[in-house]
Scaffold this motif. Sequence first.
Motif, PDB file in Angstrom:
ATOM      1  N   ALA A   1       0.833  -1.205   0.000  1.00 11.52           N
ATOM      2  CA  ALA A   1       0.000   0.000   0.000  1.00 11.52           C
ATOM      3  C   ALA A   1       0.868   1.256   0.000  1.00 11.52           C
ATOM      4  O   ALA A   1       0.610   2.207  -0.749  1.00 11.52           O
ATOM      5  N   ASP A   2       1.911   1.265   0.832  1.00 13.86           N
ATOM      6  CA  ASP A   2       2.816   2.416   0.874  1.00 13.86           C
ATOM      7  C   ASP A   2       3.493   2.643  -0.480  1.00 13.86           C
ATOM      8  O   ASP A   2       3.629   3.781  -0.938  1.00 13.86           O
ATOM      9  N   GLU A   3       3.908   1.559  -1.126  1.00 15.94           N
ATOM     10  CA  GLU A   3       4.546   1.677  -2.437  1.00 15.94           C
ATOM     11  C   GLU A   3       3.556   2.211  -3.470  1.00 15.94           C
ATOM     12  O   GLU A   3       3.910   3.058  -4.303  1.00 15.94           O
ATOM     13  N   ALA A   4       2.314   1.741  -3.401  1.00 12.78           N
ATOM     14  CA  ALA A   4       1.295   2.214  -4.343  1.00 12.78           C
ATOM     15  C   ALA A   4       0.990   3.693  -4.119  1.00 12.78           C
ATOM     16  O   ALA A   4       0.816   4.456  -5.080  1.00 12.78           O
ATOM     17  N   ILE A   5       0.931   4.104  -2.846  1.00 11.59           N
ATOM     18  CA  ILE A   5       0.691   5.519  -2.549  1.00 11.59           C
ATOM     19  C   ILE A   5       1.820   6.382  -3.100  1.00 11.59           C
ATOM     20  O   ILE A   5       1.590   7.431  -3.711  1.00 11.59           O
ATOM     21  N   GLU A   6       3.045   5.920  -2.907  1.00  7.43           N
ATOM     22  CA  GLU A   6       4.206   6.679  -3.393  1.00  7.43           C
ATOM     23  C   GLU A   6       4.172   6.810  -4.910  1.00  7.43           C
ATOM     24  O   GLU A   6       4.588   7.831  -5.464  1.00  7.43           O
ATOM     25  N   GLU A   7       3.654   5.789  -5.579  1.00 11.21           N
ATOM     26  CA  GLU A   7       3.576   5.790  -7.048  1.00 11.21           C
ATOM     27  C   GLU A   7       2.262   6.371  -7.558  1.00 11.21           C
ATOM     28  O   GLU A   7       1.965   6.277  -8.754  1.00 11.21           O
ATOM     29  N   LYS A   8       1.459   6.967  -6.675  1.00  9.52           N
ATOM     30  CA  LYS A   8       0.184   7.606  -7.023  1.00  9.52           C
ATOM     31  C   LYS A   8      -0.824   6.602  -7.586  1.00  9.52           C
ATOM     32  O   LYS A   8      -1.711   6.977  -8.355  1.00  9.52           O
ATOM     33  N   ARG A   9      -0.712   5.342  -7.181  1.00  9.25           N
ATOM     34  CA  ARG A   9      -1.693   4.333  -7.585  1.00  9.25           C
ATOM     35  C   ARG A   9      -2.686   4.157  -6.435  1.00  9.25           C
ATOM     36  O   ARG A   9      -2.721   3.133  -5.762  1.00  9.25           O
TER      37      ARG A   9
ATOM     38  N   TRP B   1      -6.247   1.065   9.439  1.00 12.17           N
ATOM     39  CA  TRP B   1      -7.323   2.056   9.392  1.00 12.17           C
ATOM     40  C   TRP B   1      -6.747   3.460   9.251  1.00 12.17           C
ATOM     41  O   TRP B   1      -7.275   4.292   8.507  1.00 12.17           O
ATOM     42  N   ASN B   2      -5.656   3.713   9.972  1.00 12.25           N
ATOM     43  CA  ASN B   2      -5.053   5.039   9.935  1.00 12.25           C
ATOM     44  C   ASN B   2      -4.484   5.371   8.563  1.00 12.25           C
ATOM     45  O   ASN B   2      -4.643   6.484   8.059  1.00 12.25           O
ATOM     46  N   ARG B   3      -3.818   4.390   7.945  1.00 13.01           N
ATOM     47  CA  ARG B   3      -3.251   4.628   6.628  1.00 13.01           C
ATOM     48  C   ARG B   3      -4.368   4.886   5.610  1.00 13.01           C
ATOM     49  O   ARG B   3      -4.243   5.740   4.732  1.00 13.01           O
ATOM     50  N   ARG B   4      -5.471   4.147   5.750  1.00 15.51           N
ATOM     51  CA  ARG B   4      -6.589   4.371   4.823  1.00 15.51           C
ATOM     52  C   ARG B   4      -7.242   5.724   5.085  1.00 15.51           C
ATOM     53  O   ARG B   4      -7.672   6.404   4.141  1.00 15.51           O
ATOM     54  N   ALA B   5      -7.304   6.128   6.351  1.00 16.67           N
ATOM     55  CA  ALA B   5      -7.840   7.460   6.673  1.00 16.67           C
ATOM     56  C   ALA B   5      -7.022   8.541   5.977  1.00 16.67           C
ATOM     57  O   ALA B   5      -7.569   9.499   5.411  1.00 16.67           O
ATOM     58  N   THR B   6      -5.709   8.400   6.009  1.00 16.58           N
ATOM     59  CA  THR B   6      -4.831   9.383   5.376  1.00 16.58           C
ATOM     60  C   THR B   6      -5.021   9.400   3.871  1.00 16.58           C
ATOM     61  O   THR B   6      -5.103  10.469   3.251  1.00 16.58           O
ATOM     62  N   LEU B   7      -5.113   8.218   3.275  1.00 12.59           N
ATOM     63  CA  LEU B   7      -5.305   8.150   1.827  1.00 12.59           C
ATOM     64  C   LEU B   7      -6.653   8.742   1.428  1.00 12.59           C
ATOM     65  O   LEU B   7      -6.746   9.501   0.450  1.00 12.59           O
ATOM     66  N   ASN B   8      -7.706   8.423   2.167  1.00 15.80           N
ATOM     67  CA  ASN B   8      -9.015   9.012   1.877  1.00 15.80           C
ATOM     68  C   ASN B   8      -8.969  10.526   2.002  1.00 15.80           C
ATOM     69  O   ASN B   8      -9.589  11.254   1.216  1.00 15.80           O
ATOM     70  N   PHE B   9      -8.219  11.012   2.981  1.00 17.70           N
ATOM     71  CA  PHE B   9      -8.060  12.452   3.175  1.00 17.70           C
ATOM     72  C   PHE B   9      -7.410  13.092   1.947  1.00 17.70           C
ATOM     73  O   PHE B   9      -7.880  14.101   1.416  1.00 17.70           O
TER      74      PHE B   9
ATOM     75  N   ASN C   1     -11.844  12.429   0.243  1.00 18.66           N
ATOM     76  CA  ASN C   1     -12.986  11.701   0.812  1.00 18.66           C
ATOM     77  C   ASN C   1     -13.004  11.921   2.329  1.00 18.66           C
ATOM     78  O   ASN C   1     -12.682  11.022   3.108  1.00 18.66           O
ATOM     79  N   TYR C   2     -13.410  13.120   2.748  1.00 16.97           N
ATOM     80  CA  TYR C   2     -13.271  13.499   4.143  1.00 16.97           C
ATOM     81  C   TYR C   2     -14.213  12.730   5.067  1.00 16.97           C
ATOM     82  O   TYR C   2     -13.852  12.431   6.209  1.00 16.97           O
ATOM     83  N   ARG C   3     -15.408  12.413   4.587  1.00 18.61           N
ATOM     84  CA  ARG C   3     -16.336  11.651   5.426  1.00 18.61           C
ATOM     85  C   ARG C   3     -15.771  10.253   5.700  1.00 18.61           C
ATOM     86  O   ARG C   3     -15.802   9.763   6.830  1.00 18.61           O
ATOM     87  N   LYS C   4     -15.251   9.608   4.659  1.00 12.16           N
ATOM     88  CA  LYS C   4     -14.646   8.284   4.834  1.00 12.16           C
ATOM     89  C   LYS C   4     -13.406   8.369   5.712  1.00 12.16           C
ATOM     90  O   LYS C   4     -13.145   7.489   6.537  1.00 12.16           O
ATOM     91  N   SER C   5     -12.636   9.428   5.531  1.00 10.34           N
ATOM     92  CA  SER C   5     -11.439   9.609   6.345  1.00 10.34           C
ATOM     93  C   SER C   5     -11.802   9.725   7.822  1.00 10.34           C
ATOM     94  O   SER C   5     -11.182   9.091   8.677  1.00 10.34           O
ATOM     95  N   MET C   6     -12.820  10.521   8.134  1.00  4.79           N
ATOM     96  CA  MET C   6     -13.233  10.686   9.522  1.00  4.79           C
ATOM     97  C   MET C   6     -13.748   9.372  10.105  1.00  4.79           C
ATOM     98  O   MET C   6     -13.470   9.045  11.267  1.00  4.79           O
ATOM     99  N   SER C   7     -14.470   8.601   9.315  1.00  9.96           N
ATOM    100  CA  SER C   7     -14.949   7.306   9.776  1.00  9.96           C
ATOM    101  C   SER C   7     -13.781   6.385  10.133  1.00  9.96           C
ATOM    102  O   SER C   7     -13.793   5.710  11.171  1.00  9.96           O
ATOM    103  N   ASP C   8     -12.751   6.387   9.268  1.00  9.35           N
ATOM    104  CA  ASP C   8     -11.563   5.567   9.552  1.00  9.35           C
ATOM    105  C   ASP C   8     -10.830   6.066  10.788  1.00  9.35           C
ATOM    106  O   ASP C   8     -10.331   5.276  11.598  1.00  9.35           O
ATOM    107  N   ILE C   9     -10.748   7.388  10.944  1.00  5.76           N
ATOM    108  CA  ILE C   9     -10.095   7.967  12.118  1.00  5.76           C
ATOM    109  C   ILE C   9     -10.797   7.523  13.398  1.00  5.76           C
ATOM    110  O   ILE C   9     -10.155   7.193  14.396  1.00  5.76           O
ATOM    111  N   GLU C  10     -12.121   7.489  13.366  1.00  5.73           N
ATOM    112  CA  GLU C  10     -12.867   7.057  14.546  1.00  5.73           C
ATOM    113  C   GLU C  10     -12.542   5.605  14.898  1.00  5.73           C
ATOM    114  O   GLU C  10     -12.436   5.249  16.085  1.00  5.73           O
TER     115      GLU C  10
END
Length: 204
Positions: A91-99, A121-129, A133-142
């Motif tokens: 996931a980290d590699e995909a994020i770095e490569e904008k995938r 959950w935290n990494r997905r919250a950051t990616l959604n942010f 996708n702020y609503r999804k990000s907040m849900s993951d943060i919770e």
Amino acid sequence: MSAMRLFALMPAALPLFLVLSASPLPAIAAEKDVIVEQSNVNNSPKQRLDQLFSQLKRERDPDKASSIANEIRLEWNDSGSATVNLLMQWADEAIEEKRNPAALDFLDEAIALKPDYAESWNRRATLNFVMGNYRKSMSDIEHVLNLEPRHFGALSGMAAILSNAGNDELTLKAWERFLDIYPAERTAQEQVNTLSEKLAGNRT
């Protein structure tokens, strides 16, 4: 207001959120040799985290506190499952490569395999942010905070989203929670001071 415009208006908290909540393993592993001696490797992961958070709460030197925070991230990054750790690495590699879609797939799978692992959950919250996708990000943060209430990265993300929504009082409360855990973080201190002054001015 469109997601694009919302993202463009994100406050100064954004860089802190991205740094604190989603540091991939390679970015922090280099510091391990310097700071790993601060914790007892014979302790359980929970015991090591409790010890580190106790040190973080007492430390007032920003640089020393940052080293402790990095060691906490190292603990967070180990899920205890080789499969989940590999999915997080992909996931980290995909994020770095904008995938981003691929990264979301990896994170979804990591969460499905180990739903009690807060960092997925935290990494997905950051990616959604980042994707707006702020609503999804907040849900993951919770979810993160339910699993690990001391997760300062998730709290900074919550503060950024609440600030974006224009809710200064809740933003201030999120930053105050952050500083109760990580009192030496300069940007968080500045956010609390700025918001406190703004809210005090609004009441006069």
